[in-house]
Design an enzyme around this catalytic site. Structure first.
Site, PDB file in Angstrom:
ATOM      1  N   SER A   1      21.547  99.488  39.158  1.00  0.00           N
ATOM      2  CA  SER A   1      22.545  99.498  39.801  1.00  0.00           C
ATOM      3  C   SER A   1      23.920  99.533  39.158  1.00  0.00           C
ATOM      4  CB  SER A   1      22.273  98.295  40.982  1.00  0.00           C
ATOM      5  OG  SER A   1      23.533  98.056  41.630  1.00  0.00           O
TER       6      SER A   1
ATOM      7  N   TYR B   1      20.339  88.943  41.571  1.00  0.00           N
ATOM      8  CA  TYR B   1      19.892  90.257  41.929  1.00  0.00           C
ATOM      9  C   TYR B   1      20.596  91.068  40.711  1.00  0.00           C
ATOM     10  CZ  TYR B   1      20.659  95.083  43.453  1.00  0.00           C
ATOM     11  OH  TYR B   1      20.614  96.391  43.288  1.00  0.00           O
TER      12      TYR B   1
ATOM     13  N   LYS C   1      18.594  93.166  37.191  1.00  0.00           N
ATOM     14  CA  LYS C   1      18.579  94.671  36.969  1.00  0.00           C
ATOM     15  C   LYS C   1      18.964  94.830  35.580  1.00  0.00           C
ATOM     16  CE  LYS C   1      17.586  96.497  40.900  1.00  0.00           C
ATOM     17  NZ  LYS C   1      16.127  97.142  41.025  1.00  0.00           N
TER      18      LYS C   1
HETATM   19  C1  UD1 Z   1      26.069  95.400  47.155  1.00  0.00           C
HETATM   20  C2  UD1 Z   1      25.847  94.441  45.957  1.00  0.00           C
HETATM   21  C3  UD1 Z   1      25.335  95.165  44.967  1.00  0.00           C
HETATM   22  C4  UD1 Z   1      24.049  95.950  45.286  1.00  0.00           C
HETATM   23  C5  UD1 Z   1      24.417  96.811  46.463  1.00  0.00           C
HETATM   24  C6  UD1 Z   1      23.110  97.233  47.305  1.00  0.00           C
HETATM   25  C7  UD1 Z   1      27.548  92.689  46.224  1.00  0.00           C
HETATM   26  C8  UD1 Z   1      28.765  92.019  45.309  1.00  0.00           C
HETATM   27  N1  UD1 Z   1      27.109  93.712  45.372  1.00  0.00           N
HETATM   28  O1  UD1 Z   1      27.441  96.225  46.756  1.00  0.00           O
HETATM   29  O2  UD1 Z   1      25.196  94.226  43.763  1.00  0.00           O
HETATM   30  O3  UD1 Z   1      23.585  97.056  44.399  1.00  0.00           O
HETATM   31  O4  UD1 Z   1      25.027  96.165  47.571  1.00  0.00           O
HETATM   32  O5  UD1 Z   1      23.429  98.368  47.944  1.00  0.00           O
HETATM   33  O6  UD1 Z   1      27.241  92.241  47.075  1.00  0.00           O
HETATM   34  N2  UD1 Z   1      32.051  95.092  53.404  1.00  0.00           N
HETATM   35  C9  UD1 Z   1      32.831  94.624  54.372  1.00  0.00           C
HETATM   36  N3  UD1 Z   1      32.096  94.370  55.417  1.00  0.00           N
HETATM   37  C10 UD1 Z   1      30.873  94.228  55.982  1.00  0.00           C
HETATM   38  C11 UD1 Z   1      30.139  94.476  54.675  1.00  0.00           C
HETATM   39  C12 UD1 Z   1      30.768  95.164  53.311  1.00  0.00           C
HETATM   40  O7  UD1 Z   1      33.908  94.877  54.487  1.00  0.00           O
HETATM   41  O8  UD1 Z   1      30.398  93.746  56.590  1.00  0.00           O
HETATM   42  C13 UD1 Z   1      32.759  95.530  52.311  1.00  0.00           C
HETATM   43  C14 UD1 Z   1      32.502  94.939  51.047  1.00  0.00           C
HETATM   44  O9  UD1 Z   1      33.380  93.842  50.770  1.00  0.00           O
HETATM   45  C15 UD1 Z   1      32.639  95.978  49.968  1.00  0.00           C
HETATM   46  C16 UD1 Z   1      32.122  97.065  50.681  1.00  0.00           C
HETATM   47  O10 UD1 Z   1      32.155  97.024  51.936  1.00  0.00           O
HETATM   48  O11 UD1 Z   1      33.942  96.264  49.370  1.00  0.00           O
HETATM   49  C17 UD1 Z   1      30.640  97.641  50.183  1.00  0.00           C
HETATM   50  O12 UD1 Z   1      29.899  96.645  50.238  1.00  0.00           O
HETATM   51  P1  UD1 Z   1      28.085  96.630  50.223  1.00  0.00           P
HETATM   52  O13 UD1 Z   1      27.839  97.574  51.252  1.00  0.00           O
HETATM   53  O14 UD1 Z   1      27.604  95.152  50.438  1.00  0.00           O
HETATM   54  O15 UD1 Z   1      27.868  97.237  48.799  1.00  0.00           O
HETATM   55  P2  UD1 Z   1      28.579  96.393  47.497  1.00  0.00           P
HETATM   56  O16 UD1 Z   1      29.250  95.262  47.624  1.00  0.00           O
HETATM   57  O17 UD1 Z   1      29.166  97.707  46.667  1.00  0.00           O
END
Ligand code: UD1
Length: 331
Positions: free
Chosen positions: A123, A148, A152
Site C-alpha cells: 500500500s 496496519y 505492509k
Molecule cells: C486509508 C489508509 C491507508 C489504507 C487505505 C486502504 C489512513 C491514514 N490511511 O487511506 O493506510 O491503505 O485507506 O484503502 O487511514 N475522507 C473524508 N471523509 C470520510 C472518509 C475519508 O473526508 O468519511 C478523506 C480522508 O481524510 C482522506 C481521503 O478522504 O483525505 C481518503 O480517505 P480513505 O478512503 O480513508 O483513504 P486513505 O486515508 O488515503
C-alpha cells in the site's frame, strides 16, 4: 504459467483480479476465509467470465490445509489481509498475527508448490507522512502511521530478505475506487465504512445521513486532502501485467507503485460523483482525521516502462461505476 493461487480472491481487489486473470487466460485457484466478503462473489465472477471458479473456503494462515487442498501452482497473488486502519490501532496484535502469519504461510505454500512468481499487495501507506506529494518507488519508506501500515512494511521486508525460489513483485496500491462495469462485483464494506468512496455511496443511498469531509485547511488548492484514486479494474489488470513480467524479470524482487499519476482532492471527487450521477450529496466539513496525509499520488514512469501498464479509466467512470454498484446492492 497458468495456475495462480489467489488468496483473498473474493475480496474487493481480489474479485476484480480474478476476472482480469480469467480474461487474460490464467486459471485462478482461489482461497478466501469469507471474513470480509460473501460467497455470492464467487457466482458473480462466474457470471461475468462465463467460467467456473476453482474456490476453497480456507484461511491463508493454515498452510497445511491450503497445501493439501490445491494442486501445483505457477504463481501466487497474496491479497488476504485485514485492512482497516482504525481497527488495527484498537487490535494491533490481531493485525500482526493475521497479516504476517498468513504471509509466512503462503510463502511456505508457494515454495512447496514450486510457484515461480509471488505478487504481494502492499500500500501507499508504506510511504508514511512523506514530504513529497508525488512519490516514486525510490521515495524512502516512512514511519508507519498505524499497525496496519506496519504489517505492509514488514511484509515487504520479509519477502525481500527471504532468498525465495520465486520472483517477487510488490505492488503498492494507491486508493482503489470504482467497481466492475457489470455492477456484479464491487467493494463490500463491513459495517460503517472507513474509506471515502463507500461512505459517499452509502450516504447517497440514504444508508448514512451525512458525509464529513475531514478537514479543509490543508495546503492544497481547495484545502482538502489529495489522493491518487485508481479504478479497481485498472488495478486488477496491473496484477496480470506483473505476472507476465515476472516470467522475464532478472531481479529477485521488484516494487511498483500502482496509481494513475494524478492527484485529486476529496472535494473534486465529491463534485465528480455528484455531476456524473446527477445527484446532491449531503456533506459538511469537519475536523481533520488524525494520521491523514495531506497529499500523496504516484509517479507512473516505472510501472509504465517496465510492466507496460497504465491506468485507463478516469475519475468520472470510477464514480459512475461505484454508484451503479451501490445501487445493485438494493436489488
Ligand atoms: C486509508 C489508509 C491507508 C489504507 C487505505 C486502504 C489512513 C491514514 N490511511 O487511506 O493506510 O491503505 O485507506 O484503502 O487511514 N475522507 C473524508 N471523509 C470520510 C472518509 C475519508 O473526508 O468519511 C478523506 C480522508 O481524510 C482522506 C481521503 O478522504 O483525505 C481518503 O480517505 P480513505 O478512503 O480513508 O483513504 P486513505 O486515508 O488515503
Amino acid at each position: 504459467m497458468n495456475r495462480i493461487l489467489v488468496t483473498g480472491g473474493l475480496g474487493y481487489i481480489g474479485s476484480h483480479t480474478c476476472v482480469a486473470l480469467i480474461e487474460a487466460g490464467y486459471h485462478p485457484v482461489v482461497i478466501d476465509n469469507l471474513r470480509n466478503t460473501r460467497i455470492s462473489v464467487k457466482q458473480a465472477i462466474e457470471e461475468i467470465t462465463g467460467k467456473p471458479l476453482e474456490f476453497y473456503q480456507l484461511d491463508a494462515k493454515d498452510s497445511a490445509a491450503v497445501s493439501s487442498s490445491i494442486e501445483n501452482i505457477d504463481g501466487v497473488i497474496h491479497f488476504a489481509a485485514l485492512k482497516s486502519v482504525g481497527e488495527s490501532i484498537e487490535k494491533p496484535m490481531e493485525y500482526y498475527t493475521e497479516n504476517l502469519e498468513s504471509l509466512l504461510s503462503i510463502i511456505q505454500v508457494a515454495n512447496e508448490k514450486k510457484a515461480k512468481s509471488f505478487i504481494f499487495s502492499s500500500s501507499a501507506t508504506v510511504y508514511g507522512d512523506t514530504e513529497e506529494s508525488c512519490v516514486t518507488e525510490e521515495t524512502p519508506l516512512g514511519k508507519p502511521l498505524n499497525p496496519y501500515g506496519h504489517t505492509k512494511i514488514l511484509g515487504e521486508k520479509i519477502l525481500q530478505s527471504g532468498k525465495q525460489k520465486f520472483k517477487t513483485i510488490v505492488l503498492r496500491y494507491f486508493n482503489p475506487v470504482g467497481a466492475h462495469e457489470s455492477a456484479k462485483i464491487g467493494e463490500l464494506p463491513n459495517g460503517i465504512p472507513n474509506n471515502l468512496v463507500p461512505y459517499i455511496t452509502q450516504t447517497a443511498a440514504g444508508k448514512r445521513e451525512k458525509l464529513t469531509v475531514f478537514g479543509n485547511n490543508y495546503a492544497t488548492k481547495d484545502g482538502t486532502c489529495i489522493r491518487d484514486f485508481i479504478h479497481v479494474v485498472d488495478l486488477a489488470e496491473a496484477h496480470v501485467a506483473a505476472l507476465n513480467y515476472s516470467e522475464e524479470m532478472i531481479e529477485t524482487v521488484d516494487v511498483f507503485n500502482v496509481g494513475t499519476g494524478k492527484g485529486n482532492t476529496v472535494l473534486e471527487l465529491i463534485e465528480t460523483f455528484e455531476k456524473v450521477n446527477k445527484l446532491k450529496l449531503n456533506y459538511s466539513i469537519g475536523d481533520r482525521r488524525p494520521g491523514d496525509i495531506e497529499a500523496i499520488y504516484t509517479a507512473t514512469s516505472k510501472i509504465e516502462s517496465t510492466l507496460g501498464w497504465k491506468a485507463k479509466k478516469e475519475l468520472p467512470t470510477s464514480m459512475k461505476d461505484s454508484w451503479e454498484w451501490e445501487k445493485s446492492l438494493w436489488k
